[in-house]
Design a protein around this motif. Structure first.
Motif, PDB file in Angstrom:
ATOM      1  N   GLY A   1       0.836  -1.183   0.000  1.00 36.95           N
ATOM      2  CA  GLY A   1       0.000   0.000   0.000  1.00 36.95           C
ATOM      3  C   GLY A   1       0.874   1.238   0.000  1.00 36.95           C
ATOM      4  O   GLY A   1       2.082   1.177  -0.238  1.00 36.95           O
ATOM      5  N   ARG A   2       0.269   2.372   0.293  1.00 36.15           N
ATOM      6  CA  ARG A   2       1.041   3.611   0.312  1.00 36.15           C
ATOM      7  C   ARG A   2       2.148   3.544   1.357  1.00 36.15           C
ATOM      8  O   ARG A   2       3.269   3.981   1.109  1.00 36.15           O
ATOM      9  N   ALA A   3       1.851   2.975   2.502  1.00 35.64           N
ATOM     10  CA  ALA A   3       2.859   2.904   3.563  1.00 35.64           C
ATOM     11  C   ALA A   3       2.700   1.648   4.407  1.00 35.64           C
ATOM     12  O   ALA A   3       3.081   1.631   5.570  1.00 35.64           O
ATOM     13  N   HIS A   4       2.121   0.602   3.835  1.00 37.45           N
ATOM     14  CA  HIS A   4       2.009  -0.668   4.554  1.00 37.45           C
ATOM     15  C   HIS A   4       2.221  -1.832   3.598  1.00 37.45           C
ATOM     16  O   HIS A   4       2.157  -1.674   2.377  1.00 37.45           O
ATOM     17  N   SER A   5       2.510  -2.990   4.163  1.00 37.85           N
ATOM     18  CA  SER A   5       2.769  -4.192   3.381  1.00 37.85           C
ATOM     19  C   SER A   5       1.961  -5.355   3.923  1.00 37.85           C
ATOM     20  O   SER A   5       1.745  -5.476   5.132  1.00 37.85           O
ATOM     21  N   LEU A   6       1.524  -6.223   3.012  1.00 41.71           N
ATOM     22  CA  LEU A   6       0.809  -7.447   3.355  1.00 41.71           C
ATOM     23  C   LEU A   6       1.561  -8.629   2.762  1.00 41.71           C
ATOM     24  O   LEU A   6       1.983  -8.580   1.603  1.00 41.71           O
ATOM     25  N   LEU A   7       1.724  -9.695   3.540  1.00 39.72           N
ATOM     26  CA  LEU A   7       2.382 -10.911   3.072  1.00 39.72           C
ATOM     27  C   LEU A   7       1.457 -12.100   3.290  1.00 39.72           C
ATOM     28  O   LEU A   7       0.911 -12.274   4.389  1.00 39.72           O
ATOM     29  N   LEU A   8       1.289 -12.918   2.253  1.00 39.03           N
ATOM     30  CA  LEU A   8       0.483 -14.125   2.309  1.00 39.03           C
ATOM     31  C   LEU A   8       1.405 -15.336   2.319  1.00 39.03           C
ATOM     32  O   LEU A   8       2.343 -15.407   1.518  1.00 39.03           O
ATOM     33  N   THR A   9       1.147 -16.279   3.212  1.00 37.67           N
ATOM     34  CA  THR A   9       2.008 -17.459   3.311  1.00 37.67           C
ATOM     35  C   THR A   9       1.312 -18.706   2.753  1.00 37.67           C
ATOM     36  O   THR A   9       0.109 -18.708   2.477  1.00 37.67           O
ATOM     37  N   SER A  10       2.091 -19.768   2.625  1.00 43.05           N
ATOM     38  CA  SER A  10       1.595 -21.015   2.063  1.00 43.05           C
ATOM     39  C   SER A  10       0.499 -21.652   2.909  1.00 43.05           C
ATOM     40  O   SER A  10      -0.299 -22.446   2.409  1.00 43.05           O
ATOM     41  N   SER A  11       0.422 -21.309   4.174  1.00 46.09           N
ATOM     42  CA  SER A  11      -0.620 -21.863   5.045  1.00 46.09           C
ATOM     43  C   SER A  11      -1.912 -21.061   4.993  1.00 46.09           C
ATOM     44  O   SER A  11      -2.905 -21.446   5.618  1.00 46.09           O
ATOM     45  N   GLY A  12      -1.893 -19.931   4.264  1.00 45.29           N
ATOM     46  CA  GLY A  12      -3.068 -19.070   4.214  1.00 45.29           C
ATOM     47  C   GLY A  12      -3.070 -17.984   5.265  1.00 45.29           C
ATOM     48  O   GLY A  12      -4.029 -17.202   5.360  1.00 45.29           O
ATOM     49  N   SER A  13      -2.003 -17.901   6.066  1.00 45.05           N
ATOM     50  CA  SER A  13      -1.886 -16.822   7.052  1.00 45.05           C
ATOM     51  C   SER A  13      -1.440 -15.540   6.362  1.00 45.05           C
ATOM     52  O   SER A  13      -0.731 -15.573   5.351  1.00 45.05           O
ATOM     53  N   VAL A  14      -1.859 -14.404   6.921  1.00 43.33           N
ATOM     54  CA  VAL A  14      -1.474 -13.095   6.389  1.00 43.33           C
ATOM     55  C   VAL A  14      -0.778 -12.307   7.488  1.00 43.33           C
ATOM     56  O   VAL A  14      -1.242 -12.266   8.637  1.00 43.33           O
ATOM     57  N   TYR A  15       0.336 -11.671   7.120  1.00 47.15           N
ATOM     58  CA  TYR A  15       1.076 -10.835   8.053  1.00 47.15           C
ATOM     59  C   TYR A  15       1.186  -9.430   7.465  1.00 47.15           C
ATOM     60  O   TYR A  15       1.257  -9.252   6.242  1.00 47.15           O
ATOM     61  N   SER A  16       1.194  -8.428   8.332  1.00 44.98           N
ATOM     62  CA  SER A  16       1.235  -7.042   7.873  1.00 44.98           C
ATOM     63  C   SER A  16       2.210  -6.226   8.709  1.00 44.98           C
ATOM     64  O   SER A  16       2.541  -6.577   9.844  1.00 44.98           O
ATOM     65  N   CYS A  17       2.665  -5.125   8.126  1.00 43.23           N
ATOM     66  CA  CYS A  17       3.541  -4.191   8.837  1.00 43.23           C
ATOM     67  C   CYS A  17       3.436  -2.822   8.182  1.00 43.23           C
ATOM     68  O   CYS A  17       2.948  -2.691   7.066  1.00 43.23           O
ATOM     69  N   GLY A  18       3.904  -1.796   8.902  1.00 44.29           N
ATOM     70  CA  GLY A  18       3.894  -0.438   8.373  1.00 44.29           C
ATOM     71  C   GLY A  18       2.887   0.453   9.053  1.00 44.29           C
ATOM     72  O   GLY A  18       2.536   0.264  10.222  1.00 44.29           O
ATOM     73  N   SER A  19       2.381   1.421   8.308  1.00 43.23           N
ATOM     74  CA  SER A  19       1.438   2.385   8.857  1.00 43.23           C
ATOM     75  C   SER A  19       0.100   1.727   9.160  1.00 43.23           C
ATOM     76  O   SER A  19      -0.416   0.936   8.369  1.00 43.23           O
ATOM     77  N   ASN A  20      -0.461   2.107  10.301  1.00 44.36           N
ATOM     78  CA  ASN A  20      -1.797   1.640  10.686  1.00 44.36           C
ATOM     79  C   ASN A  20      -2.714   2.830  10.905  1.00 44.36           C
ATOM     80  O   ASN A  20      -3.580   2.819  11.774  1.00 44.36           O
ATOM     81  N   SER A  21      -2.528   3.866  10.075  1.00 47.64           N
ATOM     82  CA  SER A  21      -3.218   5.137  10.268  1.00 47.64           C
ATOM     83  C   SER A  21      -4.732   5.009  10.238  1.00 47.64           C
ATOM     84  O   SER A  21      -5.446   5.815  10.844  1.00 47.64           O
ATOM     85  N   ALA A  22      -5.248   4.016   9.511  1.00 44.16           N
ATOM     86  CA  ALA A  22      -6.699   3.822   9.431  1.00 44.16           C
ATOM     87  C   ALA A  22      -7.088   2.382   9.731  1.00 44.16           C
ATOM     88  O   ALA A  22      -8.170   1.950   9.364  1.00 44.16           O
ATOM     89  N   GLY A  23      -6.198   1.641  10.381  1.00 45.56           N
ATOM     90  CA  GLY A  23      -6.487   0.256  10.692  1.00 45.56           C
ATOM     91  C   GLY A  23      -6.222  -0.703   9.547  1.00 45.56           C
ATOM     92  O   GLY A  23      -6.618  -1.868   9.594  1.00 45.56           O
ATOM     93  N   GLN A  24      -5.495  -0.226   8.515  1.00 44.29           N
ATOM     94  CA  GLN A  24      -5.292  -1.042   7.316  1.00 44.29           C
ATOM     95  C   GLN A  24      -4.461  -2.295   7.540  1.00 44.29           C
ATOM     96  O   GLN A  24      -4.465  -3.202   6.705  1.00 44.29           O
ATOM     97  N   LEU A  25      -3.755  -2.382   8.657  1.00 43.44           N
ATOM     98  CA  LEU A  25      -2.976  -3.594   8.939  1.00 43.44           C
ATOM     99  C   LEU A  25      -3.864  -4.756   9.371  1.00 43.44           C
ATOM    100  O   LEU A  25      -3.426  -5.909   9.356  1.00 43.44           O
ATOM    101  N   GLY A  26      -5.094  -4.466   9.784  1.00 43.52           N
ATOM    102  CA  GLY A  26      -6.024  -5.527  10.139  1.00 43.52           C
ATOM    103  C   GLY A  26      -5.619  -6.311  11.365  1.00 43.52           C
ATOM    104  O   GLY A  26      -5.925  -7.505  11.477  1.00 43.52           O
ATOM    105  N   LEU A  27      -4.973  -5.655  12.324  1.00 41.82           N
ATOM    106  CA  LEU A  27      -4.426  -6.345  13.487  1.00 41.82           C
ATOM    107  C   LEU A  27      -5.379  -6.401  14.672  1.00 41.82           C
ATOM    108  O   LEU A  27      -5.045  -6.986  15.701  1.00 41.82           O
ATOM    109  N   GLY A  28      -6.548  -5.789  14.546  1.00 40.79           N
ATOM    110  CA  GLY A  28      -7.527  -5.845  15.619  1.00 40.79           C
ATOM    111  C   GLY A  28      -7.510  -4.620  16.511  1.00 40.79           C
ATOM    112  O   GLY A  28      -6.672  -3.720  16.372  1.00 40.79           O
TER     113      GLY A  28
END
Length: 440
Positions: free
Chosen positions: A116-143
């Motif tokens: 994204g503009r200032a965040h990253s999403l990674l998808l793994t072989s197990s179907g898990s998703v990991y995120s990092c970077g800006s969470n200015s609007a909750g875009q990391l989806g971390l709860g």
């Protein structure tokens, strides 16, 4: 797997900006650091032995990218001031740095990423998703346990209720496709990007306007259709269903949603205007630029476009064929601010009006082209993947035969030297000199 090439701007600190922010300047950021590379150039990273690149990903708003090697390990490069490369040292990264998954995910392989503009999403072989970077609007989806507005410089597990099969990062939002075919979204709802029917617009004191956001991925429940793929622009999204039909929602300006009118759509709506009015159309791939949308129909070798890439002239309000690409077997497409780069057969075709910064790879003194133009430096080579950012392009080019190697040898090579190669960027933290580039 293949060779990694680059063209466009590597001036990570100033991409998409008029000036380098003062906070970035204090960290050594500079508008002079980096270069504008006008032809596709092979990248060699000093200290990395035999890097086997399996995939590369960026995003239309991004000033960073993610490279995945043959072992499913992710590496970041580019802007990192919000921790979007999963490094606590938030200075720019000219050299690849490893994006470490949490210890609990040691056995997982990264298979896809999106920027994204200032965040990253990674998808793994197990179907898990990991995120990092800006969470200015909750875009990391971390709860709800993760504060809004605080950068997250390490990869953390996204709070999805089921394994994911696809994902995409928009400007300040994220969309996921679950194994069941359901869609989920997190982040800003300003233009209806969350697909939940609301923007949550509220006028506060002094005329300030705020919008709703979602910290955790929320299921988009407007349809029972099962989806397989998703793509995001700056403020809009596309989804591809199991029947090859395209759906869109979010900001409708310039026709980027393809519904013949520039209206926002707050829930996913099937695109049935223009060329898509024919029921026999079955799409195989979808792509988004900041204000444009693309779809590829492999069976008929047709590529469709709607929206706008240049900031002047008319926009396409509904899907129309790109006649210059008729009969080309398009396998990958990237779109940034104003440029489009397409991999088709053994050619790369690019176009885009100013402002461009070399991301078309045409070479010479030409940075822009209003008409689709072949990238001569890559003619005869099979480009496996195009990953375009705001004003740069990474290309993954097949290099399995002697003929491939001979053609690649004719392209320039850029050696990027750095001592803090891939593990934890410790040399930068200790005050080591920034990466040096040596062109061959």
């Amino acid at each position: 797997r293949g060779s990694l090439l680059f063209c466009g701007s590597s001036k990570w600190d100033v991409i998409g900006r008029k000036d380098v922010p003062k906070a970035v300047q204090k960290l050594g950021g500079s508008a002079e650091a980096g270069a504008e590379v006008l032809v596709p150039t092979r990248l060699k990273f000093a200290g990395v032995k035999e890097l086997q690149v399996a995939a590369v990903f960026a995003g239309c708003c991004a000033a960073h990218a993610v490279v995945i090697d043959g072992n499913g390990v992710a590496f970041g490069i580019g802007r990192n001031e919000n921790g979007q490369l999963a490094s606590a040292d938030v200075r720019r990264k000219d050299h690849l740095i490893r994006m470490k998954l949490p210890p609990s995910a040691k056995a997982d392989r990264v298979v896809k990423a999106s920027c994204g503009r200032a965040h990253s999403l990674l998808l793994t072989s197990s179907g898990s998703v990991y995120s990092c970077g800006s969470n200015s609007a909750g875009q990391l989806g971390l709860g709800t346990g993760t504060p809004i507005g605080v950068l997250n410089a390490s990869l953390k597990l996204v709070a999805l209720p089921e394994p994911a099969i696809d994902l995409a990062a928009g400007g300040e939002f994220s969309v996921f496709v679950g194994k069941s075919g359901a869609l989920y979204a997190a982040g800003s709802a300003q233009y209806g990007q969350l697909g939940n029917g609301i923007t949550g617009e509220t006028i506060e004191g002094a005329g300030k306007v705020t919008y709703a956001y979602a910290r955790s991925p929320k299921k988009i429940t407007s349809t029972d259709v099962k989806f397989t793929r998703v793509a995001c622009g700056a403020h809009h999204a596309l989804a591809l269903d199991c029947d090859g039909k395209v759906w869109s929602w979010g900001w409708g300006a310039y026709g980027r949603l393809g519904h013949a009118k520039p209206h926002d759509e707050l829930v996913p709506r099937r695109v049935e205007a223009g060329a898509f009015a024919r029921p026999q159309i079955k799409i195989d791939a979808i792509y988004c630029g900041q204000s444009a949308s693309f779809a590829v129909q492999s069976s008929n070798k047709m590529t469709y476009f709607w929206g706008i890439t240049k900031k002047s002239g008319e926009s396409n309000m509904y899907p129309s064929p790109i006649f210059d690409l008729t009969s080309w077997n398009v396998t990958s497409l990237g779109c940034g601010l104003s440029s489009v780069v397409v991999a088709a057969d053994t050619s790369v075709i690019a176009w885009g009006c100013s402002p461009t910064y070399g991301e078309l790879g045409i070479g010479g003194a030409t940075k822009s082209s209003a008409q689709p133009t072949k990238v001569n430096a890559l003619e005869g080579l099979r480009t496996l993947q195009v990953a375009e950012g705001y004003s740069f392009t990474f290309l993954l080019v097949q290099s399995t035969t002697e003929d491939d190697e001979a053609l690649l040898a004719k392209t320039p090579e850029l050696v990027i030297e750095d001592s803090d190669i891939v593990e934890n960027d410790s040399a930068r933290k200790s005050g080591a000199a920034p990466a040096k580039k040596r062109k061959r």
